[in-house]
Design a protein around this motif. Structure first.
Motif, PDB file in Angstrom:
ATOM      1  N   UNK A   1       5.676   6.923  -6.802  1.00 30.33           N
ATOM      2  CA  UNK A   1       5.063   8.225  -7.060  1.00 30.33           C
ATOM      3  C   UNK A   1       4.579   8.914  -5.784  1.00 30.33           C
ATOM      4  N   UNK A   2       4.691   8.233  -4.642  1.00 27.19           N
ATOM      5  CA  UNK A   2       4.278   8.825  -3.366  1.00 27.19           C
ATOM      6  C   UNK A   2       5.170   8.278  -2.267  1.00 27.19           C
ATOM      7  N   UNK A   3       5.352   9.080  -1.226  1.00 30.11           N
ATOM      8  CA  UNK A   3       6.217   8.657  -0.121  1.00 30.11           C
ATOM      9  C   UNK A   3       5.451   7.923   0.967  1.00 30.11           C
ATOM     10  N   UNK A   4       4.125   8.042   0.960  1.00 32.76           N
ATOM     11  CA  UNK A   4       3.303   7.371   1.969  1.00 32.76           C
ATOM     12  C   UNK A   4       2.031   6.843   1.336  1.00 32.76           C
ATOM     13  N   UNK A   5       1.429   5.873   2.004  1.00 31.56           N
ATOM     14  CA  UNK A   5       0.171   5.281   1.559  1.00 31.56           C
ATOM     15  C   UNK A   5      -0.595   4.848   2.796  1.00 31.56           C
ATOM     16  N   UNK A   6      -1.768   5.432   3.001  1.00 33.44           N
ATOM     17  CA  UNK A   6      -2.598   5.121   4.169  1.00 33.44           C
ATOM     18  C   UNK A   6      -3.798   4.317   3.698  1.00 33.44           C
ATOM     19  N   UNK A   7      -3.760   3.011   3.979  1.00 36.27           N
ATOM     20  CA  UNK A   7      -4.846   2.163   3.488  1.00 36.27           C
ATOM     21  C   UNK A   7      -4.742   0.791   4.154  1.00 36.27           C
ATOM     22  N   UNK A   8      -5.279  -0.211   3.497  1.00 31.88           N
ATOM     23  CA  UNK A   8      -5.453  -1.532   4.088  1.00 31.88           C
ATOM     24  C   UNK A   8      -4.158  -2.327   4.208  1.00 31.88           C
ATOM     25  N   UNK A   9      -4.133  -3.216   5.213  1.00 29.68           N
ATOM     26  CA  UNK A   9      -3.017  -4.154   5.359  1.00 29.68           C
ATOM     27  C   UNK A   9      -2.930  -5.126   4.193  1.00 29.68           C
ATOM     28  N   UNK A  10      -3.984  -5.218   3.386  1.00 29.37           N
ATOM     29  CA  UNK A  10      -4.026  -6.209   2.312  1.00 29.37           C
ATOM     30  C   UNK A  10      -2.965  -5.972   1.243  1.00 29.37           C
ATOM     31  N   UNK A  11      -2.391  -4.770   1.176  1.00 32.43           N
ATOM     32  CA  UNK A  11      -1.452  -4.442   0.102  1.00 32.43           C
ATOM     33  C   UNK A  11       0.000  -4.763   0.450  1.00 32.43           C
TER      34      UNK A  11
END
Length: 440
Positions: free
Chosen positions: A275-285
């Motif tokens: 549903x999205x082309x990018x995700x800015x967040x934690x390395x945990x995922x």
């Protein structure tokens, strides 16, 4: 099966190398340590390697694993007792200020000074310094950072930074370059929905409260802002603060449907479900996006450093290890802490799926063969910012105010400058009540 075999191989080599040496663990053989860990993927990996610690040392480990919020509540009770239940605890970074200020966890200097306990091959220089400063050190600059008066109270273990995940297939399809800067990120955030109708640009946490505060702060440091300036004067309402809030609003507006209510799990799931082309967040995922039972984008995920604003500054956070002041077996607890965070222990936990705490672990060829994103994450950690949010006792209340107000910006159209001015005014009143201006 591959993960556990690889982790065991790492530790078996360390065992063979140490078998010809004197046994520093001998005085503690038969000791049973009671430790408190969170229910978290990193600590699930730790559970796979703990049997090797017992095999090498003769020290048994009993783990009380609790959901994070329950863990914090239990620690609050146990650390206040004369005789606590735990010899070693994992604590979330927010707790550092509370536990140190209340004198509830031990300074680690006496342990590292003790030649019977401190491993001369520990190589503390290899620990990720941003993690150590953010999670382990207190008493220095601003009270929560290193400095001439600072001390080490914990070691990073299960720590995290922020990175950019992106859809390689979507970027290749449209000939897009991976964003290196915030200008490029924000342009792409709203370009993607035009190129791919029904797809959001960037999946982001934004739910009212802590999640909206976290999302705002994720952009504040790279864009040159801080919550406080000199003399603890709030600067969250600076032009840099306004730019960070505008960045978050643009990302949410051009994100997947429902973005304003996303927590980290919902944002990650939106990316995992295409549903999205990018995700800015934690390395945990990272691992979840390559799990076919959880992700529809397996094989189509790329990894990049947190984009640069006026500087590179990725988040620091997650968990650390500390020894409670009321621990029954503090020396044996230190040996476990040292073993887990050693070069061999850190690599073994990482091979089992945990988050490394050492630069050498991220550079390890075996780890990169198993988890190909490791080298990029290691590079990103060169820019991990230990001061992206202030770890002070009053932070919980300030954080809650930021989160609630920022949610009003995102969902009710509250003017950004007015919103940040209000936060700054309330923050200053709180800091004054807490005594931060008494010396001025």
């Amino acid at each position: 099966m591959l993960k556990s075999l690889t982790a065991t191989t790492v530790l078996a080599g360390a065992l063979c190398a140490s078998s010809v040496l004197a046994n520093p663990y001998e005085p503690y053989e038969g000791t049973t340590l009671v430790v408190n860990f969170p229910a978290h993927p990193h600590y699930n990996a730790v559970m796979q390697v703990l049997p090797e610690f017992t095999a090498q040392t003769g020290i048994e480990v009993e783990v009380d694993m609790l959901p994070y919020l329950d863990m914090r509540e239990r620690q609050t009770l146990e650390l206040a007792l004369d005789e606590g239940a735990y010899d070693l605890i994992a604590y979330v970074v927010f707790s550092k200020a509370d536990y140190v200020y209340a004198d509830q966890i031990l300074n680690l200097a006496p342990f590292f000074m003790n030649p019977r306990l401190a491993d001369p091959n520990y190589d503390a220089e290899d620990l990720i310094d941003g993690y150590v400063q953010n999670i382990g050190v207190a008493g220095g600059e601003r009270g929560y950072l290193p400095g001439p008066t600072g001390s080490l109270f914990g070691l990073p273990f299960g720590s995290e930074t922020s990175v950019l995940y992106y859809r390689t297939d979507i970027f290749e399809k449209h000939g897009l370059d991976v964003p290196e800067t915030y200008n490029e990120l924000l342009t792409l955030a709203c370009q993607i929905p035009e190129l791919e109708p029904g797809m959001g640009g960037v999946a982001s946490r934004a739910a009212s409260g802590h999640q909206a505060a976290h999302a705002f702060l994720l952009h504040l440091a790279p864009l040159g802002g801080r919550v406080f300036g000199e003399g603890w004067e709030p600067t969250i309402n600076s032009p840099e603060g306004v730019a960070a809030a505008e960045a978050l609003r643009r990302i949410v507006e051009c994100g997947p449907a429902g973005s304003s209510a996303f927590g980290p799990a919902e944002a990650a799931n939106a990316f995992a479900q295409g549903q999205a082309a990018m995700f800015l967040d934690s390395i945990a995922f990272a691992a979840d996006f390559q799990d076919p039972s959880r992700s529809t984008v397996v094989g189509n995920v790329g990894y990049a450093m947190h984009p640069m604003g006026v500087q590179r500054a990725s988040q620091t956070g997650g968990f650390g290890l500390a020894i409670p002041r009321n621990a029954e077996h503090p020396e044996a607890a230190f040996l476990l802490m040292q073993w887990l965070t050693s070069r061999e222990g850190d690599l073994a936990v990482a091979m089992a799926g945990g988050n490394p705490s050492r630069f050498s672990t991220y550079a390890d060829p075996g780890l990169n063969a198993l988890y190909p994103w490791s080298a990029t994450f290691g590079e990103a950690l060169q820019y991990a910012d230990p001061d992206w949010r202030p770890i002070i006792p009053a932070w919980g209340r300030i954080n809650a105010d930021i989160g609630t107000t920022m949610s009003q910006v995102l969902t009710e159209g509250l003017d950004i400058q007015a919103a940040l001015d209000g936060i700054a005014e309330r923050t200053r009143a709180l800091m004054e009540a807490e005594g931060y201006y008494i010396w001025q």
